[in-house]
Motif scaffolding. Structure first.
Motif, mmCIF file in Angstrom:
data_model
loop_
_atom_site.group_PDB
_atom_site.id
_atom_site.type_symbol
_atom_site.label_atom_id
_atom_site.label_comp_id
_atom_site.label_asym_id
_atom_site.label_seq_id
_atom_site.Cartn_x
_atom_site.Cartn_y
_atom_site.Cartn_z
ATOM 1 N N LEU A 1 0.831 -1.212 0.000
ATOM 2 C CA LEU A 1 0.000 0.000 0.000
ATOM 3 C C LEU A 1 0.860 1.253 0.000
ATOM 4 C CD1 LEU A 1 -2.759 -1.037 2.572
ATOM 5 C CD2 LEU A 1 -2.638 -1.497 0.115
ATOM 6 N N ASN A 2 2.055 1.174 0.534
ATOM 7 C CA ASN A 2 3.026 2.272 0.545
ATOM 8 C C ASN A 2 4.346 1.716 0.021
ATOM 9 O OD1 ASN A 2 1.391 4.269 2.024
ATOM 10 N ND2 ASN A 2 1.621 2.856 3.733
ATOM 11 N N TYR A 3 4.914 2.372 -0.972
ATOM 12 C CA TYR A 3 6.197 1.938 -1.496
ATOM 13 C C TYR A 3 6.838 3.076 -2.281
ATOM 14 C CZ TYR A 3 3.714 1.178 -5.964
ATOM 15 O OH TYR A 3 2.961 1.340 -7.101
ATOM 16 N N SER A 4 8.104 2.918 -2.570
ATOM 17 C CA SER A 4 8.806 3.918 -3.376
ATOM 18 C C SER A 4 9.755 3.199 -4.320
ATOM 19 C CB SER A 4 9.565 4.900 -2.486
ATOM 20 O OG SER A 4 10.617 4.249 -1.819
ATOM 21 N N PHE A 5 10.157 3.911 -5.359
ATOM 22 C CA PHE A 5 11.137 3.383 -6.294
ATOM 23 C C PHE A 5 11.815 4.561 -6.984
ATOM 24 C CE2 PHE A 5 7.265 3.829 -8.730
ATOM 25 C CZ PHE A 5 7.677 4.326 -9.968
ATOM 26 N N ILE A 6 12.959 4.294 -7.543
ATOM 27 C CA ILE A 6 13.694 5.322 -8.284
ATOM 28 C C ILE A 6 13.685 4.940 -9.746
ATOM 29 C CG2 ILE A 6 15.935 6.426 -8.639
ATOM 30 C CD1 ILE A 6 16.426 6.012 -5.629
ATOM 31 N N TYR A 7 13.316 5.903 -10.576
ATOM 32 C CA TYR A 7 13.401 5.727 -12.021
ATOM 33 C C TYR A 7 14.217 6.894 -12.563
ATOM 34 C CZ TYR A 7 12.385 5.111 -16.894
ATOM 35 O OH TYR A 7 12.531 4.933 -18.245
ATOM 36 N N GLY A 8 15.294 6.578 -13.261
ATOM 37 C CA GLY A 8 16.181 7.642 -13.726
ATOM 38 C C GLY A 8 16.746 8.375 -12.524
ATOM 39 N N ASP A 9 16.513 9.682 -12.469
ATOM 40 C CA ASP A 9 16.984 10.450 -11.321
ATOM 41 C C ASP A 9 15.825 11.011 -10.490
ATOM 42 O OD1 ASP A 9 16.229 12.265 -13.247
ATOM 43 O OD2 ASP A 9 18.149 13.293 -13.345
ATOM 44 N N THR A 10 14.685 10.301 -10.538
ATOM 45 C CA THR A 10 13.502 10.713 -9.775
ATOM 46 C C THR A 10 13.063 9.600 -8.836
ATOM 47 O OG1 THR A 10 12.774 12.054 -11.655
ATOM 48 C CG2 THR A 10 11.145 11.610 -9.931
ATOM 49 N N LYS A 11 12.819 9.957 -7.576
ATOM 50 C CA LYS A 11 12.256 9.016 -6.610
ATOM 51 C C LYS A 11 10.746 9.208 -6.588
ATOM 52 C CE LYS A 11 12.472 7.542 -1.782
ATOM 53 N NZ LYS A 11 13.102 7.772 -0.471
ATOM 54 N N PHE A 12 10.007 8.145 -6.817
ATOM 55 C CA PHE A 12 8.548 8.153 -6.780
ATOM 56 C C PHE A 12 8.103 7.510 -5.477
ATOM 57 C CE2 PHE A 12 9.699 8.505 -11.174
ATOM 58 C CZ PHE A 12 8.789 9.411 -11.685
ATOM 59 N N ILE A 13 7.257 8.219 -4.745
ATOM 60 C CA ILE A 13 6.769 7.766 -3.448
ATOM 61 C C ILE A 13 5.258 7.602 -3.567
ATOM 62 C CG2 ILE A 13 6.568 8.316 -0.997
ATOM 63 C CD1 ILE A 13 9.035 10.221 -1.456
ATOM 64 N N LEU A 14 4.765 6.379 -3.444
ATOM 65 C CA LEU A 14 3.343 6.081 -3.574
ATOM 66 C C LEU A 14 2.795 5.750 -2.199
ATOM 67 C CD1 LEU A 14 4.937 5.059 -6.307
ATOM 68 C CD2 LEU A 14 2.572 4.747 -7.015
ATOM 69 N N VAL A 15 1.781 6.500 -1.781
ATOM 70 C CA VAL A 15 1.324 6.428 -0.392
ATOM 71 C C VAL A 15 -0.199 6.340 -0.318
ATOM 72 C CG1 VAL A 15 1.407 8.961 -0.149
ATOM 73 C CG2 VAL A 15 1.512 7.542 1.890
ATOM 74 N N ASP A 16 -0.677 5.516 0.587
ATOM 75 C CA ASP A 16 -2.115 5.348 0.856
ATOM 76 C C ASP A 16 -2.611 6.558 1.643
ATOM 77 O OD1 ASP A 16 -4.659 4.564 1.679
ATOM 78 O OD2 ASP A 16 -3.994 2.684 2.603
ATOM 79 N N THR A 17 -3.536 7.323 1.060
ATOM 80 C CA THR A 17 -4.096 8.505 1.734
ATOM 81 C C THR A 17 -5.618 8.392 1.917
ATOM 82 O OG1 THR A 17 -4.303 9.657 -0.391
ATOM 83 C CG2 THR A 17 -2.294 10.069 0.896
ATOM 84 N N ASN A 18 -6.141 7.189 1.911
ATOM 85 C CA ASN A 18 -7.589 6.972 1.967
ATOM 86 C C ASN A 18 -8.094 6.962 3.408
ATOM 87 O OD1 ASN A 18 -7.948 6.436 -0.990
ATOM 88 N ND2 ASN A 18 -6.451 4.853 -0.478
ATOM 89 N N GLY A 19 -7.946 8.088 4.085
ATOM 90 C CA GLY A 19 -8.246 8.195 5.510
ATOM 91 C C GLY A 19 -9.650 7.797 5.915
ATOM 92 N N ARG A 20 -10.634 8.146 5.108
ATOM 93 C CA ARG A 20 -12.030 7.818 5.462
ATOM 94 C C ARG A 20 -12.228 6.312 5.603
ATOM 95 N NH1 ARG A 20 -16.516 10.606 5.598
ATOM 96 N NH2 ARG A 20 -15.701 12.353 4.393
ATOM 97 N N GLU A 21 -11.550 5.541 4.755
ATOM 98 C CA GLU A 21 -11.710 4.083 4.790
ATOM 99 C C GLU A 21 -11.064 3.459 6.024
ATOM 100 O OE1 GLU A 21 -13.765 5.154 1.798
ATOM 101 O OE2 GLU A 21 -11.695 5.839 1.853
ATOM 102 N N TYR A 22 -10.319 4.245 6.769
ATOM 103 C CA TYR A 22 -9.755 3.798 8.053
ATOM 104 C C TYR A 22 -10.453 4.514 9.214
ATOM 105 C CZ TYR A 22 -5.895 1.866 5.274
ATOM 106 O OH TYR A 22 -5.138 1.161 4.369
ATOM 107 N N ASN A 23 -11.616 5.087 8.928
ATOM 108 C CA ASN A 23 -12.397 5.820 9.931
ATOM 109 C C ASN A 23 -11.606 6.960 10.552
ATOM 110 O OD1 ASN A 23 -14.797 4.238 9.684
ATOM 111 N ND2 ASN A 23 -13.742 2.619 10.809
ATOM 112 N N PHE A 24 -10.764 7.615 9.743
ATOM 113 C CA PHE A 24 -9.959 8.751 10.208
ATOM 114 C C PHE A 24 -9.276 8.437 11.537
ATOM 115 C CE2 PHE A 24 -13.466 11.064 7.826
ATOM 116 C CZ PHE A 24 -12.727 11.233 6.672
#
Length: 195
Positions: A66-89
């Protein structure tokens, strides 16, 4: 998929959440089969619709963490779960300790891009974490922009007036997608493609 396959110079495709309607594994597998027809790699981030029912477990089985990162070329991509409502805030999503650690370590990259589903200015984002999330992005010295897909229509702006760009992509139902190019320290360009 056919349109993306015809685009020159695409490095990879990002699906910014809502891969399914009801969090069913069957829906996610079907979309994954379609994505496999791409000529380029693809990555996903979990959306609020993917988080309902047993959706989080199905998502992890089919697409990965659900949360991960990777580097492509010279850019770091950070993918993050922000679905707060589905965790009842509950004050834990997004996972701010993890995000802060990711933002603080470029791991040799020149710049960063954060990708999530629900943007912090949305009512589905955990309000108790809105300020700390926006502050973390504002303080990230190498952040180019933050991208979302929750709002289903494209927009580019600085909703907090703090110099951080937020890019929201169209839903595929709008029959448009974005081709995003990054270069330099914080430069980026967005081109809309209709299909």
């Amino acid at each position: 998929m056919a349109s993306v396959n015809q685009q020159p110079g695409i490095s990879f495709l990002v699906v910014a959440g809502d891969i399914s309607d009801f969090g069913f594994a069957k829906e996610m597998r079907w979309v994954n089969e379609k994505l496999r027809t791409l000529k380029v790699p693809y990555v996903t981030v979990i959306g609020n619709h993917d988080s309902v029912g047993n959706g989080r477990e199905a998502y992890k089985e089919i697409f990965g963490p659900l949360n991960y990162s990777f580097i492509y070329g010279d850019t770091k991509f950070i993918l993050v779960d922000t679905n707060g409502r589905e965790y009842n805030f509950d004050g834990h999503i997004p996972n701010m300790p993890w995000l802060n650690q990711q933002l603080s370590d470029l791991q040799g990259a020149r710049r960063q891009v954060v990708i999530s589903h629900v943007p912090p200015q949305d009512e589905d984002f955990d309000p108790s974490l809105r300020n700390s999330y926006a502050q973390a992005l504002r303080e990230a010295k190498s952040l180019v922009f933050e991208m979302n897909g929750h709002r289903h229509s494209s927009s580019i702006g600085q909703p907090f007036g703090d110099g951080v760009w937020y890019v929201n992509s169209d839903a595929f139902s709008e029959r448009r997608y974005m081709v995003v190019t990054v270069w330099g320290d914080k430069q980026f360009r967005v081109k809309q493609v209709k299909f």
